[in-house]
Motif scaffolding. Structure first.
Motif, mmCIF file in Angstrom:
data_model
loop_
_atom_site.group_PDB
_atom_site.id
_atom_site.type_symbol
_atom_site.label_atom_id
_atom_site.label_comp_id
_atom_site.label_asym_id
_atom_site.label_seq_id
_atom_site.Cartn_x
_atom_site.Cartn_y
_atom_site.Cartn_z
ATOM 1 N N GLY A 102 0.514 2.845 0.298
ATOM 2 C CA GLY A 102 0.846 3.756 1.187
ATOM 3 C C GLY A 102 1.488 5.054 0.770
ATOM 4 N N ALA A 103 0.667 6.132 1.048
ATOM 5 C CA ALA A 103 0.998 7.521 0.336
ATOM 6 C C ALA A 103 1.193 8.432 1.676
ATOM 7 C CB ALA A 103 0.254 7.932 -0.543
ATOM 8 N N TYR A 104 2.341 9.183 1.997
ATOM 9 C CA TYR A 104 2.424 9.826 2.883
ATOM 10 C C TYR A 104 3.266 11.118 2.850
ATOM 11 C CZ TYR A 104 1.799 5.184 5.018
ATOM 12 O OH TYR A 104 1.187 4.142 5.163
ATOM 13 N N MET A 105 3.098 12.382 3.661
ATOM 14 C CA MET A 105 3.616 13.440 3.395
ATOM 15 C C MET A 105 3.704 14.147 4.841
ATOM 16 S SD MET A 105 4.112 17.024 3.061
ATOM 17 C CE MET A 105 4.392 18.128 1.625
ATOM 18 N N GLN A 106 4.793 14.525 5.097
ATOM 19 C CA GLN A 106 5.145 14.973 6.538
ATOM 20 C C GLN A 106 6.192 15.734 6.415
ATOM 21 O OE1 GLN A 106 6.487 12.505 9.871
ATOM 22 N NE2 GLN A 106 4.977 13.496 11.282
ATOM 23 N N ASP A 107 6.381 17.023 7.092
ATOM 24 C CA ASP A 107 7.478 18.018 7.167
ATOM 25 C C ASP A 107 8.163 18.331 5.703
ATOM 26 O OD1 ASP A 107 6.877 18.659 9.858
ATOM 27 O OD2 ASP A 107 8.183 16.581 10.395
ATOM 28 N N ASP A 108 7.483 18.407 4.660
ATOM 29 C CA ASP A 108 7.797 18.635 3.377
ATOM 30 C C ASP A 108 8.700 17.454 2.682
ATOM 31 O OD1 ASP A 108 7.099 21.023 2.836
ATOM 32 O OD2 ASP A 108 8.580 22.247 3.579
ATOM 33 N N VAL A 109 8.443 16.647 3.101
ATOM 34 C CA VAL A 109 9.011 15.303 2.471
ATOM 35 C C VAL A 109 7.812 14.110 2.163
ATOM 36 C CG1 VAL A 109 10.567 13.104 2.918
ATOM 37 C CG2 VAL A 109 11.017 15.391 3.927
ATOM 38 N N TYR A 110 7.898 13.789 0.977
ATOM 39 C CA TYR A 110 6.867 12.565 0.438
ATOM 40 C C TYR A 110 7.447 11.132 0.775
ATOM 41 C CZ TYR A 110 4.682 16.212 -2.343
ATOM 42 O OH TYR A 110 4.208 17.525 -3.069
ATOM 43 N N TYR A 111 6.422 10.182 1.116
ATOM 44 C CA TYR A 111 6.911 9.034 1.249
ATOM 45 C C TYR A 111 6.132 7.811 0.715
ATOM 46 C CZ TYR A 111 9.455 11.126 5.299
ATOM 47 O OH TYR A 111 10.458 11.964 5.871
ATOM 48 N N ALA A 112 6.608 6.999 -0.080
ATOM 49 C CA ALA A 112 5.943 6.046 -0.812
ATOM 50 C C ALA A 112 6.033 4.593 -0.186
ATOM 51 C CB ALA A 112 6.045 6.047 -2.233
ATOM 52 N N ASP A 113 5.221 3.720 -0.041
ATOM 53 C CA ASP A 113 5.414 2.341 0.840
ATOM 54 C C ASP A 113 4.246 1.319 -0.042
ATOM 55 O OD1 ASP A 113 6.079 0.168 1.977
ATOM 56 O OD2 ASP A 113 5.278 0.713 3.965
ATOM 57 N N MET A 114 4.815 0.872 -1.155
ATOM 58 C CA MET A 114 3.766 0.123 -1.849
ATOM 59 C C MET A 114 4.344 -1.079 -2.576
ATOM 60 S SD MET A 114 2.335 3.338 -4.382
ATOM 61 C CE MET A 114 1.898 4.819 -3.414
ATOM 62 N N ALA A 115 3.490 -1.914 -2.835
ATOM 63 C CA ALA A 115 3.947 -3.509 -3.437
ATOM 64 C C ALA A 115 2.799 -3.693 -4.359
ATOM 65 C CB ALA A 115 4.140 -4.336 -2.310
ATOM 66 N N VAL A 116 3.254 -4.360 -5.476
ATOM 67 C CA VAL A 116 2.274 -5.020 -6.379
ATOM 68 C C VAL A 116 3.149 -5.896 -7.274
ATOM 69 C CG1 VAL A 116 2.815 -3.148 -7.930
ATOM 70 C CG2 VAL A 116 0.718 -4.405 -8.236
ATOM 71 N N ALA A 117 2.422 -7.234 -7.330
ATOM 72 C CA ALA A 117 2.824 -8.252 -8.273
ATOM 73 C C ALA A 117 4.413 -8.394 -8.156
ATOM 74 C CB ALA A 117 2.915 -7.769 -9.732
ATOM 75 N N GLY A 118 4.876 -8.639 -6.585
ATOM 76 C CA GLY A 118 6.083 -8.866 -6.542
ATOM 77 C C GLY A 118 7.220 -7.711 -6.360
ATOM 78 N N ALA A 119 6.713 -6.643 -6.933
ATOM 79 C CA ALA A 119 7.620 -5.210 -6.855
ATOM 80 C C ALA A 119 7.205 -4.432 -5.853
ATOM 81 C CB ALA A 119 7.510 -4.814 -8.232
ATOM 82 N N THR A 120 8.245 -4.013 -5.114
ATOM 83 C CA THR A 120 7.973 -2.835 -3.982
ATOM 84 C C THR A 120 8.706 -1.611 -4.244
ATOM 85 O OG1 THR A 120 10.192 -3.609 -2.832
ATOM 86 C CG2 THR A 120 8.115 -4.943 -2.318
ATOM 87 N N LEU A 121 7.827 -0.668 -3.564
ATOM 88 C CA LEU A 121 8.567 0.864 -3.930
ATOM 89 C C LEU A 121 8.286 1.376 -2.395
ATOM 90 C CD1 LEU A 121 9.431 3.277 -5.459
ATOM 91 C CD2 LEU A 121 6.790 3.736 -5.681
ATOM 92 N N GLN A 122 9.745 1.710 -1.820
ATOM 93 C CA GLN A 122 9.488 2.066 -0.504
ATOM 94 C C GLN A 122 10.674 3.542 -0.790
ATOM 95 O OE1 GLN A 122 11.255 0.111 3.029
ATOM 96 N NE2 GLN A 122 9.020 0.115 3.604
ATOM 97 N N ALA A 123 10.155 4.497 -0.901
ATOM 98 C CA ALA A 123 11.047 5.634 -1.164
ATOM 99 C C ALA A 123 10.472 6.849 -0.614
ATOM 100 C CB ALA A 123 11.092 5.908 -2.715
ATOM 101 N N LYS A 124 11.510 8.051 -0.438
ATOM 102 C CA LYS A 124 10.955 9.211 -0.053
ATOM 103 C C LYS A 124 11.503 10.309 -0.807
ATOM 104 C CE LYS A 124 15.287 9.248 3.080
ATOM 105 N NZ LYS A 124 15.827 9.268 4.523
#
Length: 339
Positions: free
Chosen positions: A135-157
């Motif tokens: 999940g890769a997003y960019m809106q109003d000068d903010v990046y957003y990541a929503d990803m998961a792999v092998a039990g690890a997650t990344l949900q960050a802005k």
């Protein structure tokens, strides 16, 4: 073909760090393709698509416009893509069996001021299971990541305006998410561009290309049923003659849509599949691929997921954490796509 998609995708994922699922514009590509297309009309539609994709790129390169839109007259692109594949190979006592499905969709503005791209990769190679969420997003000068792999997650802005106290971490995440979106969106455009330029139109006709037309609604749609030689010609490092001799079945079709009112290229949808099998002595192998891609114009990004504002701030991650996560992500996708 398989290796081309693999190379483009995995280099972007690992080197710089890959859509909310969008539905295709069904009215743009669905139709009753039973009526043969007039030769003049089919050639006109083909030329419009070729000029919009390949002509604009060539003109931009000559003019030195590195940031020129990849499709003439478009602000951005909305796309979908899916790939299913299997492989089985054996030699004496050794064997490998793999299956995999990759889906992605989203929209992106060519100036990268906004994008919403997501996807999934699921498969197995012998005993190794692969399950990736992108999940890769960019809106109003903010990046957003929503990803998961092998039990690890990344949900960050992360801040994209340049005012952050963590510019290195922000830049890394921003480059990663922009690279994912850019790569996936351009795979669909580049594949179509390659097909449009692989053989002269007259040559494709001589090979037996068939064309059908549907002019209902707002679009003129022409479906081109293309010869198997074109699939072989798209192989980047395979022997074309060997491919044609080993292929068990193959089909490839391209639907090109033109807006009736403006006469402009509106979008394209590619469907392609093949399978082949080969046996040499005690070695044997079989593989098959089914691929579908479509893209059309995007003037505004839609489909951002709910809850993005609640994502963790990038300051809660270290650059090492991010690098390890992205490397793991790339290795899993690489394993799935390289089999």
């Amino acid at each position: 073909m398989k290796k081309k998609v693999t190379l483009i995708l995995c280099i972007a994922l690992v080197a710089i760090m890959s859509v909310s699922l969008f539905a295709c514009n069904k009215g743009m590509f669905d139709g009753d393709f039973s009526e043969p297309a007039p030769e003049e009309k089919a050639r006109e539609v083909w030329d419009k698509a070729s000029q919009a994709i390949n002509g604009s790129v060539a003109s931009a390169a000559l003019a030195g416009e590195d940031d020129a839109p990849r499709v003439q007259g478009w602000d951005g692109v909305t796309f979908t893509m899916s790939t299913e594949k299997y492989v089985g190979a054996g030699y004496d006592e050794q064997s490998v069996v793999g299956t995999g499905t990759f889906t992605a969709s989203g929209s992106m503005l060519f100036d990268m001021s906004g994008f919403a791209v997501s996807g999934t990769a699921v498969g197995s190679i012998n005993d190794k299971a692969i399950d990736v969420k992108l999940g890769a997003y960019m809106q109003d000068d903010v990046y957003y990541a929503d990803m998961a792999v092998a039990g690890a997650t990344l949900q960050a802005k992360a801040d994209a305006s340049g005012s952050s106290f963590l510019p290195d971490v922000n830049d890394f995440l921003g480059s990663a998410l922009s690279g994912i979106s850019d790569t996936l969106a351009y795979v669909t455009i580049d594949y179509t561009g390659d097909i449009l330029s692989s053989f002269p139109y007259d040559t494709l006709q001589e090979m037996g290309m068939k064309t059908y037309i549907d002019e209902s609604g707002d679009y003129t749609r022409v479906k081109f049923e293309l010869p198997v030689e074109l699939i072989a010609g798209l192989q980047t490092d395979e022997d074309e003659d060997a491919f044609l001799q080993a292929v068990l079945s193959a089909d490839i079709s391209l639907i090109i849509s033109v807006n009736k009112e403006s006469g402009d290229f509106a979008g394209a949808k590619l469907d392609m599949g093949y399978e082949f099998k080969g046996d040499i002595g005690s070695a044997n192998a079989g593989t098959g691929t089914r691929m579908s891609m479509s893209f059309n114009d995007c003037t505004a990004v839609e489909g951002y997921p709910d809850g993005m504002a609640e994502f963790k701030d990038i300051s809660e991650y270290t650059l090492s954490d991010l690098t390890d996560f992205i490397t793991n992500l790339g290795e899993n996708l690489g394993a799935l796509f390289e089999f």
